[in-house]
Design a protein around this motif. Structure first.
Motif: not given
Length: 350
Positions: A165-184
């Motif tokens: 689940l960690r691996e799955e959510l890490k990929l989702e977080l990366l995708s979200l960060q790139e899409r929204l241009r988030l500062t994390i």
């Protein structure tokens, strides 16, 4: 962050830390327990007062600004969801505090839930205890993002989840960060997690930053013995400087340092060899011969500890049906001797 310090009595949890974070950057604060990474994050969030130093978000000095007025989103390892509220009400709570219209709240919540793969028709009315760990983490994430904060802070957000689940959510977080241009700003003690997610990582130790760099530079070109050991497995072999760029191994063989590494003649150095940089080979082609002490089968690789004239070396080899590795077996090893990576040897207490 500028010269950020936090003291609890005589204990200095964060010691004069300065760090610039670019808009849209994903940066990790990485270190062992007690290194000061979470305390630094809590000061960024405003949950801990600084002893000294300043915090700026954009042009604004927010050092004394309360947490709710900093424009920061926060995701905790424990999720921190309201147990008596539905998923919809948890996510919409920050928007209600900001007195948005019901129509805008509804539109934002539904769009956000779709973005993290939680269809509103299926999940909006569920309570947190009716969700899996991964679903609760998605709710916590989207609640932190729903009001479009300047910065998203994440404190060990995946520590309670299983590996898959960690691996799955890490990929989702990366995708979200790139899409929204988030500062994390992401706090973790998991080296692999930091290397995978971050544009840069700051490795912390005893309240200070040891090194800030992109993941490859941290792994391939660590500046200290601590960073070399903390970022994955490291073979660190003592060497003696014999000329400006040449160093002698304990068995008399010579390696040449990388030209981009500055060497201080008064300093003692260690040669860094990552396990995957050492090749098991035929004895006739070998730089070293050694006796296998132990082997560990890891599925896609085999970890081998080999006793050699320059010390016990950990090697990672690919499984090969035509060749088996067994305890006490004599094997040949080789590695590149040019562009060697050297790290300063730490002074030992006593």
């Amino acid at each position: 962050m500028r010269n950020l310090t936090k003291e609890y009595g005589i204990v200095r949890a964060v010691d004069n830390v300065s760090l610039d974070i670019e808009p849209g950057e994903f940066i990790s604060l990485l270190g062992p327990s007690g290194s000061g990474k979470t305390t630094a994050l809590m000061m960024l969030a405003g949950f801990e007062r600084t002893t000294s130093g300043t915090i700026h978000i954009g042009e604004q000095d927010v050092t004394l600004v309360p947490p709710f007025a900093r424009g920061i989103g926060m995701v905790f390892q424990s999720y921190a969801l309201f147990p008596h509220m539905s998923v919809y009400d948890n996510i919409s709570y920050p928007l209600k505090l900001r007195r948005m219209s019901k129509l805008e709240i509804d539109e934002r919540v539904r769009r956000a839930m779709d973005m993290v793969k939680l269809p509103p028709d299926k999940f909006a009315n569920r309570l947190p205890q009716q969700l899996s760990g991964g679903q609760r983490q998605r709710v916590a994430l989207v609640r932190a993002l729903i009001y479009e904060p300047h910065v998203l802070l994440m404190d060990e957000p995946m520590g309670a989840l299983d590996k898959n689940l960690r691996e799955e959510l890490k990929l989702e977080l990366l995708s979200l960060q790139e899409r929204l241009r988030l500062t994390i700003v992401y706090v973790t003690h998991d080296q692999g997690e930091a290397l995978m997610l971050s544009n840069r990582a700051a490795v912390m130790r005893d309240g200070r930053i040891e090194q800030v760099a992109n993941p490859e530079a941290l792994y391939r070109r660590p500046q200290t013995e601590f960073v070399a050991n903390f970022l994955g497995e490291a073979n660190l072999v003592p060497v003696e400087q014999s000329s400006e760029r040449e160093f002698t191994l304990p068995d008399g063989q010579v390696v040449r340092s990388s030209p981009d590494i500055s060497v201080d003649p008064s300093q003692s150095y260690l040669l860094l060899l990552r396990p995957e940089e050492i090749e098991v080979c035929a004895e006739a082609e070998a730089m070293l011969r050694g006796r296998i002490q132990s082997t560990v089968y890891l599925g896609s690789s085999i970890r081998i500890d080999v006793d050699t004239p320059i010390g016990v070396l950990t090697v990672v080899a690919k499984p090969n049906q035509s060749r088996r590795f067994e305890r006490n077996q004599i094997v040949g090893l080789r590695f590149a001797t040019g562009d060697a990576v050297l790290v300063p040897k730490e002074a030992r207490a006593g």
